[in-house]
Structure formats: C-alpha cells, structure tokens
Write a protein that holds these residues in place. Sequence first.
Motif, PDB file in Angstrom:
ATOM      1  N   SER A   4       0.808  -1.223   0.000  1.00 25.24           N
ATOM      2  CA  SER A   4       0.000   0.000   0.000  1.00 25.24           C
ATOM      3  C   SER A   4       0.838   1.269   0.000  1.00 25.24           C
ATOM      4  CB  SER A   4      -0.938   0.008   1.217  1.00 25.24           C
ATOM      5  OG  SER A   4      -0.202   0.115   2.428  1.00 25.24           O
ATOM      6  N   ARG A   5       2.135   1.157   0.198  1.00 27.91           N
ATOM      7  CA  ARG A   5       2.995   2.342   0.158  1.00 27.91           C
ATOM      8  C   ARG A   5       3.358   2.725  -1.268  1.00 27.91           C
ATOM      9  NH1 ARG A   5       7.689  -0.082   3.706  1.00 27.91           N
ATOM     10  NH2 ARG A   5       5.812  -0.942   4.679  1.00 27.91           N
ATOM     11  N   PHE A   6       2.996   1.889  -2.229  1.00 33.09           N
ATOM     12  CA  PHE A   6       3.307   2.148  -3.630  1.00 33.09           C
ATOM     13  C   PHE A   6       2.023   2.392  -4.415  1.00 33.09           C
ATOM     14  CE2 PHE A   6       6.442  -0.963  -1.997  1.00 33.09           C
ATOM     15  CZ  PHE A   6       7.573  -0.144  -2.030  1.00 33.09           C
ATOM     16  N   PRO A   7       2.078   3.076  -5.569  1.00 31.80           N
ATOM     17  CA  PRO A   7       0.892   3.272  -6.410  1.00 31.80           C
ATOM     18  C   PRO A   7       0.312   1.932  -6.860  1.00 31.80           C
ATOM     19  CG  PRO A   7       2.659   4.755  -7.092  1.00 31.80           C
ATOM     20  CD  PRO A   7       3.255   3.794  -6.103  1.00 31.80           C
ATOM     21  N   ARG A   8      -1.014   1.848  -6.900  1.00 28.65           N
ATOM     22  CA  ARG A   8      -1.673   0.583  -7.248  1.00 28.65           C
ATOM     23  C   ARG A   8      -1.264   0.097  -8.636  1.00 28.65           C
ATOM     24  NH1 ARG A   8      -5.586   3.820  -4.846  1.00 28.65           N
ATOM     25  NH2 ARG A   8      -6.495   3.016  -2.893  1.00 28.65           N
ATOM     26  N   ARG A   9      -1.158   1.015  -9.586  1.00 31.37           N
ATOM     27  CA  ARG A   9      -0.799   0.604 -10.941  1.00 31.37           C
ATOM     28  C   ARG A   9       0.610   0.011 -10.988  1.00 31.37           C
ATOM     29  NH1 ARG A   9      -2.886   1.274 -15.856  1.00 31.37           N
ATOM     30  NH2 ARG A   9      -4.522   2.678 -15.113  1.00 31.37           N
ATOM     31  N   SER A  10       1.525   0.599 -10.233  1.00 29.41           N
ATOM     32  CA  SER A  10       2.886   0.060 -10.184  1.00 29.41           C
ATOM     33  C   SER A  10       2.905  -1.320  -9.542  1.00 29.41           C
ATOM     34  CB  SER A  10       3.793   1.011  -9.390  1.00 29.41           C
ATOM     35  OG  SER A  10       3.853   2.284 -10.002  1.00 29.41           O
ATOM     36  N   VAL A  11       2.079  -1.512  -8.520  1.00 27.09           N
ATOM     37  CA  VAL A  11       2.003  -2.815  -7.856  1.00 27.09           C
ATOM     38  C   VAL A  11       1.441  -3.866  -8.801  1.00 27.09           C
ATOM     39  CG1 VAL A  11       0.955  -4.092  -5.948  1.00 27.09           C
ATOM     40  CG2 VAL A  11       1.807  -1.765  -5.571  1.00 27.09           C
ATOM     41  N   LEU A  12       0.413  -3.481  -9.567  1.00 26.14           N
ATOM     42  CA  LEU A  12      -0.168  -4.433 -10.516  1.00 26.14           C
ATOM     43  C   LEU A  12       0.831  -4.797 -11.606  1.00 26.14           C
ATOM     44  CD1 LEU A  12      -2.622  -6.052 -11.371  1.00 26.14           C
ATOM     45  CD2 LEU A  12      -3.478  -4.035 -12.582  1.00 26.14           C
ATOM     46  N   ALA A  13       1.610  -3.818 -12.071  1.00 26.40           N
ATOM     47  CA  ALA A  13       2.658  -4.120 -13.054  1.00 26.40           C
ATOM     48  C   ALA A  13       3.714  -5.043 -12.450  1.00 26.40           C
ATOM     49  CB  ALA A  13       3.298  -2.817 -13.538  1.00 26.40           C
ATOM     50  N   THR A  50     -11.555   0.176  -8.560  1.00 30.59           N
ATOM     51  CA  THR A  50     -12.411   0.970  -7.670  1.00 30.59           C
ATOM     52  C   THR A  50     -11.843   2.366  -7.460  1.00 30.59           C
ATOM     53  OG1 THR A  50     -11.307   0.128  -5.673  1.00 30.59           O
ATOM     54  CG2 THR A  50     -13.247  -1.090  -6.465  1.00 30.59           C
ATOM     55  N   ALA A  51     -10.516   2.518  -7.530  1.00 26.20           N
ATOM     56  CA  ALA A  51      -9.912   3.837  -7.363  1.00 26.20           C
ATOM     57  C   ALA A  51     -10.055   4.688  -8.620  1.00 26.20           C
ATOM     58  CB  ALA A  51      -8.435   3.692  -7.008  1.00 26.20           C
ATOM     59  N   LEU A  52     -10.056   4.061  -9.797  1.00 24.08           N
ATOM     60  CA  LEU A  52     -10.140   4.803 -11.049  1.00 24.08           C
ATOM     61  C   LEU A  52     -11.564   5.237 -11.388  1.00 24.08           C
ATOM     62  CD1 LEU A  52      -7.750   2.764 -13.402  1.00 24.08           C
ATOM     63  CD2 LEU A  52      -7.316   4.996 -12.371  1.00 24.08           C
ATOM     64  N   ALA A  53     -12.550   4.428 -11.018  1.00 26.90           N
ATOM     65  CA  ALA A  53     -13.922   4.661 -11.484  1.00 26.90           C
ATOM     66  C   ALA A  53     -14.626   5.715 -10.635  1.00 26.90           C
ATOM     67  CB  ALA A  53     -14.710   3.349 -11.441  1.00 26.90           C
ATOM     68  N   PRO A  54     -15.265   6.708 -11.261  1.00 27.07           N
ATOM     69  CA  PRO A  54     -16.129   7.624 -10.510  1.00 27.07           C
ATOM     70  C   PRO A  54     -17.274   6.862  -9.852  1.00 27.07           C
ATOM     71  CG  PRO A  54     -15.684   8.461 -12.724  1.00 27.07           C
ATOM     72  CD  PRO A  54     -15.187   7.050 -12.683  1.00 27.07           C
ATOM     73  N   ALA A  55     -17.789   7.399  -8.756  1.00 26.16           N
ATOM     74  CA  ALA A  55     -18.788   6.674  -7.966  1.00 26.16           C
ATOM     75  C   ALA A  55     -20.014   6.304  -8.778  1.00 26.16           C
ATOM     76  CB  ALA A  55     -19.184   7.508  -6.750  1.00 26.16           C
ATOM     77  N   HIS A  56     -20.441   7.198  -9.674  1.00 28.86           N
ATOM     78  CA  HIS A  56     -21.711   6.949 -10.369  1.00 28.86           C
ATOM     79  C   HIS A  56     -21.597   5.888 -11.459  1.00 28.86           C
ATOM     80  CE1 HIS A  56     -19.634   9.731 -13.025  1.00 28.86           C
ATOM     81  NE2 HIS A  56     -20.529   9.520 -13.967  1.00 28.86           N
TER      82      HIS A  56
END
Length: 413
Positions: A276-285, A336-342
């Motif tokens: 969690s200390r790193f960006p999610r996209r970097s972790v997924l890569a 979930t972080a990328l998508a707007p709530a609606h």
Amino acid sequence: MATTTKLQPRALVRASGGPRYAVALAVDALGTGLLRPFLLLYGLTVLRLSAPVTGIAMTVGVVVGLACMPAVGRWLDRGARSTVVAASMLVRVLGVALLLATPTGHVWLFATAALFLGIGNQAWPAAHAALVATVAHGRERDAALAGGRALRNAGLGVGALLAMACLAGGTAALQALAAVTGLAYLTAAALAWSVHLHAHPAADPAKDRADGPAPRMRALLAANVVYVFCLNVPEIALPLVLVTQLHASSVWSAAIFVANTVLVVTLQVPVTVLMSRFPRRSVLALAGVVLAASYLGFLAATSLGHGWGAPAVATVSVVCTIGEIIYAGSATALVTALAPAHVLGRALARFQLSTGFGLAVSPAVITALAPHGAAALWGSLAATTFLAASAVATEKDQGKRLSSCVRRAPAGS
C-alpha cells in the motif's frame, strides 16, 4: 498518498461490511467449496452424463453467465449493494435446486443449473467489490478487499476438505453435499441482505461531472485477461505438467494446491498492506513481472527431468502464488480507485467480464500449449504476461487526465 500500515482485525471486519456480512462471506464460501470442485463428478456419477457433455455444459454455463454482467453493473450504479450480493447468492440456490431436480441423463437441466450457478459466481465479485468500496475508502478499502479474498479462500478450502471426506459415500453423498450447498447459499443470502447497505452515487452531481465518464481501462482489461491465467496454474497447468511431462506422483499436485491456498489465506492481507505504500498501478505491473518470472522458473524446473523436476516446480509455485497475491490485492482495488462513484458498478462489471473471459479460455489455452512442450507453454505465458505488465504500467489514468482538465478550465467555461 494514504497508506495502510497497521492490521486491526475489528477495523478490517468493519471495513469489509461488518460482522454479519463477514459471516455471510464465510458461509457462502464454505458452500461453494462443498460443490464447485465436484460439480463435474456430480454430472458424471449422479446424472450419468459423459465427460465431454458435462464439461461442455459447465463451460457454457460459465460463459453465458457473463452476459448478466452489464445488467449487474447498471443495477449497482443505481445504488444497490447488499441486495445485489444477496441476489448473486439466491440465484445459486436456484441452480442447486435445479441440480437436485435433474433426472439421470438429462443434460439440458444440468446445463441450466450450471448456468444459474455461473450467473451467481460471475455477479458476486463485482457486487462484493462495490459493497466494500461503499463502506471503506482509500487504502483501507484495499485491505478490506484483500481480507474478503483471504476469508473466501479459507472457506473454499474448508468446504473442499469436508467434501473430500464425504466422497466415499458415493452418489448419495454428492446429492447431500449439493443440498447442504443450497442451504449455505440461502443462509448467506439472508445474512447479506440483512446488512441493508445502499449507496447514493449521484448525491453530488457536480462531483460526478468533474470525475467524468467511466474510464475505458482498455490496457488494464486486456492485461487482466492474461493475468488471470495465474489462477488456473495451480489447478490445471501444474498438475498437467507434473503428471504428463515429469511423470511425478499426483501428491505433488495436491501439495502445491494446498500450499497455494494456505499462502493466499495467510499472506493476502499482509502483502496487500505492505504494497500500500506504492501506487496501485505500479504494484499491478510488479505482479505481472513476478508472474512472468515464475513462468520462466517453471520452464527451468521442468528441464531438470523426473528426479529434481517436481520439487523444483513446487518451489517455483511459491513465487507464482506471491505474484497471484500481489495481483489480487491490486487489480480490483485499482478499478475501484479509477472509477467515478456513479459508474463504479459498470466499471467493476467490465473488469469481471475480462476476468471471467480469462478464466474461461485459460484451460483451453493451457491444455493446447502443453503438448507442444514446456517452452511453448511457459515461454508463451511468460512473454504475454510481461507484455500485459508493460501495458498496465504505461497506460494513463483517464480519470486523472479529466480531473486535470477540469482544474485547468477557466472560470465560467
């Protein structure tokens, strides 16, 4: 960047939907573990169907079940949360009821039962992720999603062990397991519905306009199809390689599967918190790089031959499981972080479509590549997974670009 640095069980349960919802997840997973690994056996031994017919019916059920995802996404975007989770469990109750009512040799009723089970299995992940995203925020959400996966894997494992112990009872035991599974789904649905969680994503129209439409995530969705192959490596690829190429005992396959389950249950939350200390996209890569490296490790392990090959494959499988854990802890959290709530529901539905498609095609791809040798199987998986990781790392976040445009827009524009 907000990070999760401490593991607090009560806070984790609360962020995951509360105690009742946690119990619902456990009961649902237990019921799924009782039946899902042995659904093929049910068709073969109880209904007396042939292996090809049973396999095709199950595959069709999974693939057609994906067609429900657009409707699930729209339902979630109207604010439904616990209701959708409960519905995904109830539709599986109907599938189990049809399974128990299917006469011997009746393939169409079995296929219909598999369809309803498939609809529930496909709808549940998106509904669960949307519910957790409504309750928890930031990195706490990531930990809560990881906790739900660990709990689910534990329930699946316990259910499968109980089912294995009961299989000596023959067809009557399989029918009893199906009945217990139906009761577990019904209980879990009642518990999930009792949470009464509803979201109001459109409560702040100005914020929704600033957030913009649902992110396309084309590279992420395409990469996810490749990433999910790792979920079938312990169940399909490794047993196939160990038995047909290394001529090893089936005990190795069982040990690797058990180790995979134990590692996921024990490490999913700690590893997700650590990342969690790193960006999610970097972790997924990073997850893609670890998985690609493990596939190359399997290629090297299989070259050792009969003597050392099986222990080497078992050792490399730990690296593959770590990659799986990093992937599972970051992929849904990134969506979930990328998508707007609606449009969260539609974004999660599209992500589940890519996951379901990858899970559906991976057995066919793996079994088609394996006869051509270890290099064809593991080399192809390593190359495509590394390309997928590169695509994830280089894709730009549409939501951030739109937000930047909104901030730069002149007053009165």
